[in-house]
Motif scaffolding. Structure first.
Motif, PDB file in Angstrom:
ATOM      1  N   THR A  37      53.004  -0.172 -61.165  1.00  0.00           N
ATOM      2  CA  THR A  37      51.766   0.776 -61.464  1.00  0.00           C
ATOM      3  C   THR A  37      51.979   2.090 -61.286  1.00  0.00           C
ATOM      4  N   TYR A  38      52.890   2.597 -60.224  1.00  0.00           N
ATOM      5  CA  TYR A  38      53.133   3.828 -59.935  1.00  0.00           C
ATOM      6  C   TYR A  38      54.661   4.376 -60.146  1.00  0.00           C
ATOM      7  N   THR A  39      54.562   5.693 -60.393  1.00  0.00           N
ATOM      8  CA  THR A  39      55.997   6.229 -60.675  1.00  0.00           C
ATOM      9  C   THR A  39      56.885   6.225 -59.402  1.00  0.00           C
ATOM     10  N   GLY A  40      58.170   6.647 -59.227  1.00  0.00           N
ATOM     11  CA  GLY A  40      58.877   6.600 -58.136  1.00  0.00           C
ATOM     12  C   GLY A  40      58.371   7.803 -57.338  1.00  0.00           C
ATOM     13  N   LYS A  41      57.843   8.925 -57.994  1.00  0.00           N
ATOM     14  CA  LYS A  41      57.274  10.088 -57.358  1.00  0.00           C
ATOM     15  C   LYS A  41      56.140   9.813 -56.544  1.00  0.00           C
ATOM     16  N   GLN A  42      55.271   8.975 -57.126  1.00  0.00           N
ATOM     17  CA  GLN A  42      54.020   8.568 -56.581  1.00  0.00           C
ATOM     18  C   GLN A  42      54.217   7.740 -55.246  1.00  0.00           C
ATOM     19  N   ILE A  43      55.230   6.800 -55.319  1.00  0.00           N
ATOM     20  CA  ILE A  43      55.490   6.072 -54.288  1.00  0.00           C
ATOM     21  C   ILE A  43      55.863   6.901 -53.270  1.00  0.00           C
ATOM     22  N   ALA A  44      56.892   7.691 -53.499  1.00  0.00           N
ATOM     23  CA  ALA A  44      57.309   8.921 -52.373  1.00  0.00           C
ATOM     24  C   ALA A  44      56.334   9.538 -51.638  1.00  0.00           C
TER      25      ALA A  44
END
Ligand code: HEC
Length: 208
Positions: free
Chosen positions: A184-191
């Protein structure tokens, strides 16, 4: 049973269109059931034959010559393009990401933490609770200083991105598992989510 000669019968049939309302019957009868012998209206025949011709052209263009992509092929292609883009973006994020960066750069940046909090309060809050202590036991507490899947910021990134690992039995006693939020989320959003979680546990991560 009709006893008219065949020719006359055919004549009547051909004539039928001009004598609307007259019913022509075929010359047989079974158990009292008779069969109409009527020419279908032209508008109906036109639709019928056009549908067959349309089908043949469609079948040739889409499935034989491949001149136009089917919707399914177009959607599959678009999805895999997105997938490739996402994987690339994740790789790029991961290349710049490590425990130190997450703790000292991401988690100390108010705007990054706020972005993480925004996603948390839209989604994660349902299972992990408004104070991250999972009061309803639908998820693990994220403020109990116990990190089941590893206590480094990158471990936390991994569990959020990939969800409960296949070999894990999930959360006792229910065996509840977490889905991979990387879908659902990009790597940036997970970070950003990791930064938010770190900001709520400063003492756990001060060692990095
Ligand atoms: C539908 C419920 C649910 C939602 C929504 C949810 N989680 Fe989870 N989460 C769980 C469960 C269940 C576990 C424990 C899984 C296990 O033990 O295998 C877990 C585990 C975790 C862990 C590991 C904790 C540890 O001790 O290692 C982290 C971190 C986490 N979730 C973060 C998040 C974040 C961030 C979000 C929002 C993107 C989120 N979760 C949304 C149910 C949920």
């Amino acid at each position: 049973m009709s006893s008219k000669p065949k020719q006359e019968e055919q004549h009547r049939r051909a004539d039928f269109a001009s004598k609307k309302g007259e019913v022509v019957l075929r010359p047989h009868e079974y158990d009292g059931i008779q069969e109409f012998d009527q020419k279908l209206p032209n508008w109906w025949l036109l639709t019928f034959y056009s549908a067959i011709i349309f089908y043949l052209i469609y079948w040739f263009i889409y499935y034989q010559a491949g001149l136009i992509k089917t919707d399914q092929a177009a959607v599959t292609e678009a999805i895999s393009a997105i997938q490739i883009q996402k994987e690339k973006a994740l790789e790029e994020t991961l290349a710049t990401l490590d425990d130190k960066t997450l703790v000292h750069e991401w988690a100390t940046d108010g705007s990054i933490v706020a972005e993480g909090e925004k996603i948390y309060s839209q989604v994660c809050i349902a299972c992990h609770g408004p104070d991250l202590d999972a009061p309803n036991k639908l998820g693990l507490s994220l403020v109990d200083h116990e990190w089941k899947y590893g206590d480094t910021p990158m471990d936390i990134f991994k569990i959020i991105n990939a969800g409960t690992p296949a070999e894990s039995k999930g959360m006792p006693p229910t065996g509840a598992r977490m889905i991979p939020w990387g879908a659902t989320y990009t790597g940036k959003q997970i970070a950003q989510l990791v930064a938010f979680i770190i900001s709520k546990n400063p003492e756990d991560f001060s060692k990095f």
